[in-house]
Enzyme design. Structure first.
Site, PDB file in Angstrom:
ATOM      1  N   GLU A  48       0.860  -1.173   0.000  1.00 14.11           N
ATOM      2  CA  GLU A  48       0.000   0.000   0.000  1.00 14.11           C
ATOM      3  C   GLU A  48       0.896   1.223   0.000  1.00 14.11           C
ATOM      4  O   GLU A  48       1.843   1.318   0.777  1.00 14.11           O
ATOM      5  CB  GLU A  48      -0.872  -0.012   1.249  1.00 14.11           C
ATOM      6  CG  GLU A  48      -1.746   1.206   1.362  1.00 14.11           C
ATOM      7  CD  GLU A  48      -2.833   1.062   2.404  1.00 14.11           C
ATOM      8  OE1 GLU A  48      -2.894   0.004   3.061  1.00 14.11           O
ATOM      9  OE2 GLU A  48      -3.602   2.013   2.553  1.00 14.11           O
ATOM     10  N   GLY A  49       0.610   2.147  -0.887  1.00 20.33           N
ATOM     11  CA  GLY A  49       1.394   3.378  -0.918  1.00 20.33           C
ATOM     12  C   GLY A  49       0.471   4.564  -0.835  1.00 20.33           C
ATOM     13  O   GLY A  49      -0.713   4.424  -0.526  1.00 20.33           O
ATOM     14  N   THR A  50       1.020   5.723  -1.119  1.00 22.63           N
ATOM     15  CA  THR A  50       0.241   6.956  -1.037  1.00 22.63           C
ATOM     16  C   THR A  50      -0.880   6.947  -2.067  1.00 22.63           C
ATOM     17  O   THR A  50      -1.967   7.437  -1.820  1.00 22.63           O
ATOM     18  CB  THR A  50       1.174   8.156  -1.331  1.00 22.63           C
ATOM     19  OG1 THR A  50       2.393   7.943  -0.623  1.00 22.63           O
ATOM     20  CG2 THR A  50       0.555   9.460  -0.888  1.00 22.63           C
ATOM     21  N   TYR A  51      -0.593   6.389  -3.252  1.00 17.50           N
ATOM     22  CA  TYR A  51      -1.549   6.535  -4.353  1.00 17.50           C
ATOM     23  C   TYR A  51      -2.376   5.290  -4.637  1.00 17.50           C
ATOM     24  O   TYR A  51      -3.199   5.297  -5.535  1.00 17.50           O
ATOM     25  CB  TYR A  51      -0.809   6.961  -5.625  1.00 17.50           C
ATOM     26  CG  TYR A  51      -0.055   8.248  -5.423  1.00 17.50           C
ATOM     27  CD1 TYR A  51      -0.742   9.432  -5.206  1.00 17.50           C
ATOM     28  CD2 TYR A  51       1.328   8.267  -5.389  1.00 17.50           C
ATOM     29  CE1 TYR A  51      -0.062  10.608  -4.985  1.00 17.50           C
ATOM     30  CE2 TYR A  51       2.014   9.446  -5.168  1.00 17.50           C
ATOM     31  CZ  TYR A  51       1.318  10.616  -4.967  1.00 17.50           C
ATOM     32  OH  TYR A  51       1.990  11.783  -4.740  1.00 17.50           O
ATOM     33  N   GLY A  52      -2.171   4.221  -3.916  1.00 15.84           N
ATOM     34  CA  GLY A  52      -2.987   3.057  -4.210  1.00 15.84           C
ATOM     35  C   GLY A  52      -2.626   1.850  -3.375  1.00 15.84           C
ATOM     36  O   GLY A  52      -1.587   1.819  -2.720  1.00 15.84           O
ATOM     37  N   ILE A  53      -3.561   0.886  -3.418  1.00 17.95           N
ATOM     38  CA  ILE A  53      -3.317  -0.379  -2.733  1.00 17.95           C
ATOM     39  C   ILE A  53      -3.002  -1.414  -3.806  1.00 17.95           C
ATOM     40  O   ILE A  53      -3.614  -1.403  -4.878  1.00 17.95           O
ATOM     41  CB  ILE A  53      -4.556  -0.797  -1.930  1.00 17.95           C
ATOM     42  CG1 ILE A  53      -4.787   0.228  -0.808  1.00 17.95           C
ATOM     43  CG2 ILE A  53      -4.393  -2.199  -1.350  1.00 17.95           C
ATOM     44  CD1 ILE A  53      -5.838  -0.152   0.178  1.00 17.95           C
ATOM     45  N   VAL A  54      -2.042  -2.269  -3.524  1.00 15.25           N
ATOM     46  CA  VAL A  54      -1.613  -3.237  -4.530  1.00 15.25           C
ATOM     47  C   VAL A  54      -1.975  -4.650  -4.067  1.00 15.25           C
ATOM     48  O   VAL A  54      -1.733  -5.016  -2.921  1.00 15.25           O
ATOM     49  CB  VAL A  54      -0.096  -3.119  -4.801  1.00 15.25           C
ATOM     50  CG1 VAL A  54       0.345  -4.089  -5.884  1.00 15.25           C
ATOM     51  CG2 VAL A  54       0.267  -1.689  -5.210  1.00 15.25           C
ATOM     52  N   LYS A  69      -3.062  -2.658  -9.054  1.00 17.37           N
ATOM     53  CA  LYS A  69      -2.946  -1.470  -8.203  1.00 17.37           C
ATOM     54  C   LYS A  69      -4.215  -0.644  -8.350  1.00 17.37           C
ATOM     55  O   LYS A  69      -4.524  -0.164  -9.447  1.00 17.37           O
ATOM     56  CB  LYS A  69      -1.715  -0.662  -8.613  1.00 17.37           C
ATOM     57  CG  LYS A  69      -1.535   0.626  -7.794  1.00 17.37           C
ATOM     58  CD  LYS A  69      -0.173   1.221  -8.056  1.00 17.37           C
ATOM     59  CE  LYS A  69       0.030   2.558  -7.418  1.00 17.37           C
ATOM     60  NZ  LYS A  69       1.380   3.082  -7.599  1.00 17.37           N
ATOM     61  N   ASP A 164      10.983   9.541  -7.615  1.00 15.62           N
ATOM     62  CA  ASP A 164      10.711   8.932  -6.307  1.00 15.62           C
ATOM     63  C   ASP A 164      11.452   7.607  -6.176  1.00 15.62           C
ATOM     64  O   ASP A 164      10.911   6.616  -5.702  1.00 15.62           O
ATOM     65  CB  ASP A 164       9.200   8.732  -6.108  1.00 15.62           C
ATOM     66  CG  ASP A 164       8.856   8.511  -4.628  1.00 15.62           C
ATOM     67  OD1 ASP A 164       9.706   8.830  -3.763  1.00 15.62           O
ATOM     68  OD2 ASP A 164       7.758   8.018  -4.334  1.00 15.62           O
TER      69      ASP A 164
HETATM   70  N1  LIG Z   1       4.033  -5.001  -9.713  1.00 11.08           N
HETATM   71  C1  LIG Z   1       4.078  -5.252  -8.399  1.00 11.08           C
HETATM   72  N2  LIG Z   1       4.250  -6.515  -7.954  1.00 11.08           N
HETATM   73  C2  LIG Z   1       4.273  -6.777  -6.629  1.00 11.08           C
HETATM   74  N3  LIG Z   1       4.186  -5.842  -5.654  1.00 11.08           N
HETATM   75  C3  LIG Z   1       4.021  -4.567  -6.029  1.00 11.08           C
HETATM   76  C4  LIG Z   1       3.953  -4.194  -7.411  1.00 11.08           C
HETATM   77  N4  LIG Z   1       3.800  -2.850  -7.490  1.00 11.08           N
HETATM   78  C5  LIG Z   1       3.785  -2.409  -6.224  1.00 11.08           C
HETATM   79  N5  LIG Z   1       3.916  -3.420  -5.332  1.00 11.08           N
HETATM   80  C6  LIG Z   1       3.954  -3.326  -3.858  1.00 11.08           C
HETATM   81  O1  LIG Z   1       3.096  -2.297  -3.430  1.00 11.08           O
HETATM   82  C7  LIG Z   1       3.855  -1.254  -2.755  1.00 11.08           C
HETATM   83  C8  LIG Z   1       3.241   0.090  -3.096  1.00 11.08           C
HETATM   84  O2  LIG Z   1       3.216   0.240  -4.492  1.00 11.08           O
HETATM   85  P1  LIG Z   1       3.537   1.621  -5.203  1.00 11.08           P
HETATM   86  O3  LIG Z   1       4.885   2.073  -4.722  1.00 11.08           O
HETATM   87  O4  LIG Z   1       3.364   1.497  -6.671  1.00 11.08           O
HETATM   88  O5  LIG Z   1       2.383   2.527  -4.594  1.00 11.08           O
HETATM   89  P2  LIG Z   1       2.391   4.054  -4.294  1.00 11.08           P
HETATM   90  O6  LIG Z   1       1.084   4.410  -3.717  1.00 11.08           O
HETATM   91  O7  LIG Z   1       2.735   4.795  -5.535  1.00 11.08           O
HETATM   92  O8  LIG Z   1       3.575   4.130  -3.233  1.00 11.08           O
HETATM   93  P3  LIG Z   1       4.344   5.386  -2.639  1.00 11.08           P
HETATM   94  O9  LIG Z   1       3.626   5.820  -1.409  1.00 11.08           O
HETATM   95  O10 LIG Z   1       5.718   4.821  -2.341  1.00 11.08           O
HETATM   96  O11 LIG Z   1       4.393   6.430  -3.693  1.00 11.08           O
HETATM   97  C9  LIG Z   1       5.296  -1.443  -3.220  1.00 11.08           C
HETATM   98  O12 LIG Z   1       6.257  -0.977  -2.287  1.00 11.08           O
HETATM   99  C10 LIG Z   1       5.366  -2.960  -3.392  1.00 11.08           C
HETATM  100  O13 LIG Z   1       5.607  -3.587  -2.141  1.00 11.08           O
END
Ligand SMILES: Nc1ncnc2c1ncn2[C@@H]1O[C@H](COP(=O)(O)OP(=O)(O)OP(=O)(O)O)[C@@H](O)[C@H]1O
Length: 381
Positions: A48-54, A69, A164
């Site tokens: 899970e990050g700032t912009y979405g749950i994966v 995502k 980033d």
């Molecule tokens: N293609 C993928 N395969 C497996 N796990 C993934 C994948 N993409 C993302 N993840 C997992 O999900 C987490 C969050 O994904 P991502 O960094 O794309 O989200 P975000 O909301 O943009 O994060 P941030 O807050 O870092 O900007 C990653 O740190 C990773 O653990």
């Protein structure tokens, strides 16, 4: 002096980004032929990050494991957040072994719920670093760095600044292939975009020109972050773990000495310096931090940590470094350990890592768009 890093002075022009982005869409996505997310069976939540749950999910039509995502819509007035559009547009136009592949964009029940279908990667380096009992060996570190640098070289050749780069955005497959992920903050140069905020790039990986308020963004900000990642992989701990922007600047000065106009022309004109006085520290302490590293390793780190962004190493130059040609040689990606025991530990350590981007509500029911409910989620392998 000619610029070694491609740069752009950014301008505010929000809507033209959106238009350009939709024009770049492949026809399927552009004309509304996206598949529904009900084609996918959710298996588990992997990040899970700032912009979405994966999620880890299975594409039931093609029987393939993928990462899904879900784009966060919270806090946006007009549907899809611009960070999501940027990520989609940039990723759909990139194809490289060391860049996470966006396969397609699918839609949920409500029209404004969007999922990115990506190739699934078993690990992210942040969780691995936090959980593995022994640090990566130097031959493994070199293998990771070379792959990251190849991904960066491809991005920069294609006029993309990631903005980033950090260990949690480096994913690794079970075959040891390292993939740069999370393009939510990435920018294509030449597109007008909103005025640069110095809070791009997570604090620990943030280049000094950003910390000191420079209005110019260059590919060199990714290279500073690459230096922080190299240091973190070698030291097995974050190299410059600042608690605030001021503390981050202090840590940088403690490690590399106080910058000056002599080594960084234009330095004293940087906006933040009008209301701050930097401590005088004349020494570079990189050698004291990495006492065991070869001269070629120290040279590469120093090249990545050049204060002047115009003099900082490019990805291409790093790949030519003698550090990668001397013993111990980089291992073959296939020989990287796959650490299956750490796959379940992704979330907890990531939460401990310091992040600077605003956190949004993480409580919404994000499973509601899937055909299969949370109770039927299969256990992660
Ligand atoms: N293609 C993928 N395969 C497996 N796990 C993934 C994948 N993409 C993302 N993840 C997992 O999900 C987490 C969050 O994904 P991502 O960094 O794309 O989200 P975000 O909301 O943009 O994060 P941030 O807050 O870092 O900007 C990653 O740190 C990773 O653990």
């Amino acid at each position: 002096m000619a610029k070694r890093h491609t740069s752009q002075e950014v301008q505010p022009a929000f809507f033209s980004i959106l238009n350009e982005q939709w024009f770049d869409f492949p026809s399927e996505a552009k004309y509304g032929k996206s598949r529904p997310v009900t084609d996918f069976e959710k298996l588990s939540r992997v990040g899970e990050g700032t912009y979405g749950i994966v999620y880890k999910a299975r594409d039931t039509k093609f029987d393939k494991i993928v990462a899904l995502k879900k784009m966060r819509m919270a806090g946006t007035k007009d549907g899809i957040p611009v960070s999501g559009l940027r990520e989609i547009n940039i990723l759909l136009n990139l194809r490289h072994d060391n860049i996470v592949e966006l396969k397609e964009v699918v839609v949920g029940k409500s029209l404004n719920s969007i999922f990115l279908v990506m190739e699934y990667c078993e690990q992210d380096l942040a969780s691995l670093l936090d959980n593995m009992p022994a640090p990566f060996s130097e031959t493994q570190v070199k293998c990771i760095l070379i792959q990251m640098l190849k991904g960066l070289r491809y991005l920069h050749e294609n006029f993309i600044i990631h903005r980033d780069l950090k260990v949690s955005n480096l994913l690794m497959t079970d075959k040891g292939c390292v993939k740069i992920a999370d393009f939510g903050l990435a920018r294509k140069f030449g597109l007008p975009s909103k005025p640069m905020t110095p809070t791009v790039v997570t604090l620990w990986y943030r280049a000094p020109e950003l910390l000191l308020g420079s209005k110019i963004q260059t590919t060199a900000i990714d290279m500073w972050a690459a230096g922080c990642i190299m240091g973190e992989l070698l030291a097995h701990r974050p190299l410059l773990p600042g608690r605030s922007e001021i503390h981050q600047i202090e840590l940088i000065i403690e490690m590399f000495g106080t910058p000056s106009d002599a080594i960084w022309p234009g330095f004293s004109d940087l906006p933040a310096l009008s209301n701050m006085t930097l401590r005088k520290q004349p020494y570079n302490n990189l050698r004291h931090t990495f006492t065991w590293l070869t001269d070629a390793g120290i040279r590469l780190l120093n090249f990545l940590f050049m204060y002047d962004p115009n003099k900082r190493a490019t990805a291409e130059e790093c790949l030519e470094s003698s550090y990668f040609k001397e013993q111990p040689h980089p291992c073959d990606p296939e020989l990287m350990p796959s650490f299956p025991q750490h796959r379940l530990k992704r979330k907890a350590p990531e939460e401990k890592r310091q992040e600077t981007k605003s956190s949004m509500s993480k409580n919404s029911d994000l499973f509601s768009d899937f055909g299969v409910g949370p109770t039927s989620a299969k256990k992660k392998k």
